[in-house]
Design a protein around this motif. Structure first.
Motif, PDB file in Angstrom:
ATOM      1  N   GLY A  71       0.816  -1.194   0.000  1.00 30.15           N
ATOM      2  CA  GLY A  71       0.000   0.000   0.000  1.00 30.15           C
ATOM      3  C   GLY A  71       0.857   1.254   0.000  1.00 30.15           C
ATOM      4  O   GLY A  71       1.738   1.421  -0.842  1.00 30.15           O
ATOM      5  N   ASP A  72       0.575   2.131   0.955  1.00 34.03           N
ATOM      6  CA  ASP A  72       1.331   3.392   1.035  1.00 34.03           C
ATOM      7  C   ASP A  72       2.591   3.266   1.865  1.00 34.03           C
ATOM      8  O   ASP A  72       3.294   4.258   2.049  1.00 34.03           O
ATOM      9  N   TYR A  73       2.888   2.073   2.396  1.00 37.06           N
ATOM     10  CA  TYR A  73       4.029   1.884   3.293  1.00 37.06           C
ATOM     11  C   TYR A  73       5.068   0.961   2.670  1.00 37.06           C
ATOM     12  O   TYR A  73       4.763   0.119   1.814  1.00 37.06           O
ATOM     13  N   THR A  74       6.289   1.142   3.131  1.00 32.66           N
ATOM     14  CA  THR A  74       7.407   0.300   2.706  1.00 32.66           C
ATOM     15  C   THR A  74       8.130  -0.183   3.950  1.00 32.66           C
ATOM     16  O   THR A  74       8.395   0.615   4.872  1.00 32.66           O
ATOM     17  N   ARG A  75       8.434  -1.490   3.977  1.00 33.32           N
ATOM     18  CA  ARG A  75       9.180  -2.043   5.107  1.00 33.32           C
ATOM     19  C   ARG A  75      10.659  -1.917   4.798  1.00 33.32           C
ATOM     20  O   ARG A  75      11.118  -2.325   3.726  1.00 33.32           O
ATOM     21  N   VAL A  76      11.385  -1.342   5.747  1.00 36.91           N
ATOM     22  CA  VAL A  76      12.802  -1.089   5.543  1.00 36.91           C
ATOM     23  C   VAL A  76      13.586  -1.568   6.742  1.00 36.91           C
ATOM     24  O   VAL A  76      13.035  -1.763   7.836  1.00 36.91           O
ATOM     25  N   ARG A  77      14.892  -1.744   6.531  1.00 41.74           N
ATOM     26  CA  ARG A  77      15.806  -2.086   7.618  1.00 41.74           C
ATOM     27  C   ARG A  77      16.730  -0.898   7.815  1.00 41.74           C
ATOM     28  O   ARG A  77      17.416  -0.469   6.887  1.00 41.74           O
ATOM     29  N   SER A  78      16.768  -0.364   9.009  1.00 42.54           N
ATOM     30  CA  SER A  78      17.566   0.815   9.310  1.00 42.54           C
ATOM     31  C   SER A  78      19.016   0.435   9.546  1.00 42.54           C
ATOM     32  O   SER A  78      19.379  -0.753   9.560  1.00 42.54           O
ATOM     33  N   ASN A  79      19.844   1.451   9.742  1.00 45.24           N
ATOM     34  CA  ASN A  79      21.262   1.200   9.994  1.00 45.24           C
ATOM     35  C   ASN A  79      21.485   0.410  11.283  1.00 45.24           C
ATOM     36  O   ASN A  79      22.478  -0.325  11.412  1.00 45.24           O
ATOM     37  N   SER A  80      20.538   0.572  12.222  1.00 43.67           N
ATOM     38  CA  SER A  80      20.675  -0.158  13.495  1.00 43.67           C
ATOM     39  C   SER A  80      20.193  -1.598  13.399  1.00 43.67           C
ATOM     40  O   SER A  80      20.333  -2.364  14.346  1.00 43.67           O
ATOM     41  N   GLY A  81      19.610  -1.978  12.255  1.00 43.05           N
ATOM     42  CA  GLY A  81      19.134  -3.350  12.062  1.00 43.05           C
ATOM     43  C   GLY A  81      17.665  -3.545  12.353  1.00 43.05           C
ATOM     44  O   GLY A  81      17.132  -4.635  12.153  1.00 43.05           O
ATOM     45  N   ASP A  82      16.978  -2.481  12.804  1.00 40.08           N
ATOM     46  CA  ASP A  82      15.545  -2.590  13.092  1.00 40.08           C
ATOM     47  C   ASP A  82      14.763  -2.642  11.787  1.00 40.08           C
ATOM     48  O   ASP A  82      15.091  -1.954  10.810  1.00 40.08           O
ATOM     49  N   THR A  83      13.690  -3.447  11.786  1.00 36.59           N
ATOM     50  CA  THR A  83      12.806  -3.538  10.629  1.00 36.59           C
ATOM     51  C   THR A  83      11.506  -2.828  10.984  1.00 36.59           C
ATOM     52  O   THR A  83      10.801  -3.217  11.914  1.00 36.59           O
ATOM     53  N   VAL A  84      11.195  -1.813  10.191  1.00 34.60           N
ATOM     54  CA  VAL A  84      10.022  -0.990  10.481  1.00 34.60           C
ATOM     55  C   VAL A  84       9.324  -0.644   9.183  1.00 34.60           C
ATOM     56  O   VAL A  84       9.861  -0.860   8.085  1.00 34.60           O
ATOM     57  N   TRP A  85       8.120  -0.091   9.361  1.00 37.75           N
ATOM     58  CA  TRP A  85       7.351   0.364   8.202  1.00 37.75           C
ATOM     59  C   TRP A  85       7.335   1.897   8.176  1.00 37.75           C
ATOM     60  O   TRP A  85       7.151   2.543   9.195  1.00 37.75           O
ATOM     61  N   VAL A  86       7.518   2.444   6.958  1.00 38.02           N
ATOM     62  CA  VAL A  86       7.563   3.890   6.800  1.00 38.02           C
ATOM     63  C   VAL A  86       6.752   4.254   5.562  1.00 38.02           C
ATOM     64  O   VAL A  86       6.649   3.459   4.619  1.00 38.02           O
ATOM     65  N   LEU A  87       6.134   5.428   5.576  1.00 42.13           N
ATOM     66  CA  LEU A  87       5.405   5.885   4.403  1.00 42.13           C
ATOM     67  C   LEU A  87       6.332   5.940   3.177  1.00 42.13           C
ATOM     68  O   LEU A  87       7.443   6.482   3.243  1.00 42.13           O
ATOM     69  N   SER A  88       5.871   5.352   2.092  1.00 39.64           N
ATOM     70  CA  SER A  88       6.696   5.325   0.877  1.00 39.64           C
ATOM     71  C   SER A  88       7.001   6.731   0.370  1.00 39.64           C
ATOM     72  O   SER A  88       8.060   6.981  -0.223  1.00 39.64           O
ATOM     73  N   SER A  89       6.073   7.692   0.621  1.00 41.34           N
ATOM     74  CA  SER A  89       6.286   9.069   0.161  1.00 41.34           C
ATOM     75  C   SER A  89       7.416   9.753   0.906  1.00 41.34           C
ATOM     76  O   SER A  89       7.898  10.807   0.468  1.00 41.34           O
ATOM     77  N   GLU A  90       7.841   9.188   2.045  1.00 32.26           N
ATOM     78  CA  GLU A  90       8.910   9.782   2.815  1.00 32.26           C
ATOM     79  C   GLU A  90      10.261   9.128   2.530  1.00 32.26           C
ATOM     80  O   GLU A  90      11.242   9.375   3.237  1.00 32.26           O
ATOM     81  N   LEU A  91      10.296   8.331   1.469  1.00 31.63           N
ATOM     82  CA  LEU A  91      11.540   7.744   0.991  1.00 31.63           C
ATOM     83  C   LEU A  91      11.880   8.354  -0.375  1.00 31.63           C
ATOM     84  O   LEU A  91      10.990   8.752  -1.120  1.00 31.63           O
ATOM     85  N   GLN A  92      13.130   8.424  -0.678  1.00 32.00           N
ATOM     86  CA  GLN A  92      13.566   8.933  -1.985  1.00 32.00           C
ATOM     87  C   GLN A  92      14.663   8.041  -2.537  1.00 32.00           C
ATOM     88  O   GLN A  92      15.355   7.345  -1.787  1.00 32.00           O
ATOM     89  N   GLN A  93      14.760   8.062  -3.856  1.00 35.36           N
ATOM     90  CA  GLN A  93      15.694   7.168  -4.532  1.00 35.36           C
ATOM     91  C   GLN A  93      17.074   7.783  -4.735  1.00 35.36           C
ATOM     92  O   GLN A  93      17.932   7.169  -5.360  1.00 35.36           O
ATOM     93  N   THR A  94      17.276   8.968  -4.240  1.00 37.41           N
ATOM     94  CA  THR A  94      18.583   9.627  -4.365  1.00 37.41           C
ATOM     95  C   THR A  94      19.157   9.886  -2.983  1.00 37.41           C
ATOM     96  O   THR A  94      18.411  10.061  -2.015  1.00 37.41           O
ATOM     97  N   PRO A  95      20.451   9.892  -2.862  1.00 39.88           N
ATOM     98  CA  PRO A  95      21.075  10.172  -1.562  1.00 39.88           C
ATOM     99  C   PRO A  95      20.615  11.520  -1.028  1.00 39.88           C
ATOM    100  O   PRO A  95      20.335  12.455  -1.778  1.00 39.88           O
ATOM    101  N   SER A  96      20.518  11.615   0.264  1.00 40.93           N
ATOM    102  CA  SER A  96      20.082  12.855   0.889  1.00 40.93           C
ATOM    103  C   SER A  96      21.135  13.938   0.692  1.00 40.93           C
ATOM    104  O   SER A  96      22.303  13.668   0.422  1.00 40.93           O
ATOM    105  N   ALA A  97      20.673  15.161   0.842  1.00 42.98           N
ATOM    106  CA  ALA A  97      21.591  16.293   0.708  1.00 42.98           C
ATOM    107  C   ALA A  97      22.703  16.220   1.742  1.00 42.98           C
ATOM    108  O   ALA A  97      23.837  16.605   1.487  1.00 42.98           O
ATOM    109  N   ARG A  98      22.399  15.660   2.937  1.00 42.93           N
ATOM    110  CA  ARG A  98      23.404  15.540   3.986  1.00 42.93           C
ATOM    111  C   ARG A  98      24.542  14.624   3.550  1.00 42.93           C
ATOM    112  O   ARG A  98      25.708  14.873   3.840  1.00 42.93           O
ATOM    113  N   GLN A  99      24.179  13.525   2.846  1.00 44.03           N
ATOM    114  CA  GLN A  99      25.226  12.608   2.394  1.00 44.03           C
ATOM    115  C   GLN A  99      25.954  13.147   1.166  1.00 44.03           C
ATOM    116  O   GLN A  99      27.143  12.901   0.982  1.00 44.03           O
TER     117      GLN A  99
END
Length: 211
Positions: A71-99
């Motif tokens: 649906g509108d969510y994507t399951r991801v694994r964070s740098n700490s190893g946690d598996t969580v669900w996040v809104l797909s609209s809050e993900l982007q396919q390009t590296p962040s400006a910080r990186q």
């Protein structure tokens, strides 16, 4: 001023190219990589709907591994190893400006140094061309001054020639007049002698007698 504008334009163009290249490189990476949007924080849930409870947040710009989408969510694994669900609209396919920022700063610095070198080279060329132009203008001024001097000398020579020609014409007239007067005098003297000589008494010659 023109060199500074040229440098600023090149700088802006270089930054644009770097951002474009970075974005294209990011899209070329594996499809299971994503980055959290550059918001301050992104809430994550324990399931793929708004009904699941919020279990934490992800840092802005954090890189995560995409596991699945529902649906509108994507399951991801964070740098700490946690598996969580996040809104797909809050993900982007390009590296962040910080990186991207440190790498872009390094590339911008490199391009800035290169542009400084180009600017120095350009200024040297402009200085050389300006110096050459100054030398040519000085040479042209010298030639023009010399040309004026030669024109003045030529005009003086023409005036002297006219003066000498006038003197020569006067001398020729005087000489002709003298010749005329001399010829007239000779002719007059000859005429006078021709008139006088017939009237002079003639001496008779004595004849020698032989006895």
């Amino acid at each position: 001023m023109q060199a500074e504008k040229f440098r600023s334009s090149c700088y802006a163009a270089a930054v644009g190219v770097l951002l474009s290249v970075s974005s294209q490189a990011a899209f070329a990476q594996s499809d299971n990589q994503a980055w959290v949007s550059d918001e301050l924080s992104t809430y994550v849930r324990s399931g793929p709907t708004d009904g699941y409870r919020i279990v934490g947040t992800l840092n802005a710009g954090e890189q995560v591994e995409v596991l699945e989408t529902s649906g509108d969510y994507t399951r991801v694994r964070s740098n700490s190893g946690d598996t969580v669900w996040v809104l797909s609209s809050e993900l982007q396919q390009t590296p962040s400006a910080r990186q991207q920022l440190p790498e872009l700063q390094a590339q911008v610095e490199e391009l800035t140094q290169e542009l400084d070198g180009i600017n120095d080279t350009w200024e040297q060329r402009v200085s050389s061309m300006t110096e050459t132009l100054d030398i040519r203008e000085q040479r042209i001024a010298e030639l023009e001054a010399r040309n004026r001097e030669l024109d003045n000398e030529a005009e003086q020579s023409r005036q002297q020639v006219r003066a000498l020609q006038a003197r020569l014409d006067t001398q020729e007239e005087d000489l002709l007049m003298r010749y005329f007067m001399y010829g007239g005098g000779v002719a007059g003297a000859g005429l006078l002698v021709g008139l006088i000589v017939p009237h002079l008494p003639r001496r008779r010659k004595k004849r020698d007698r032989w006895f």
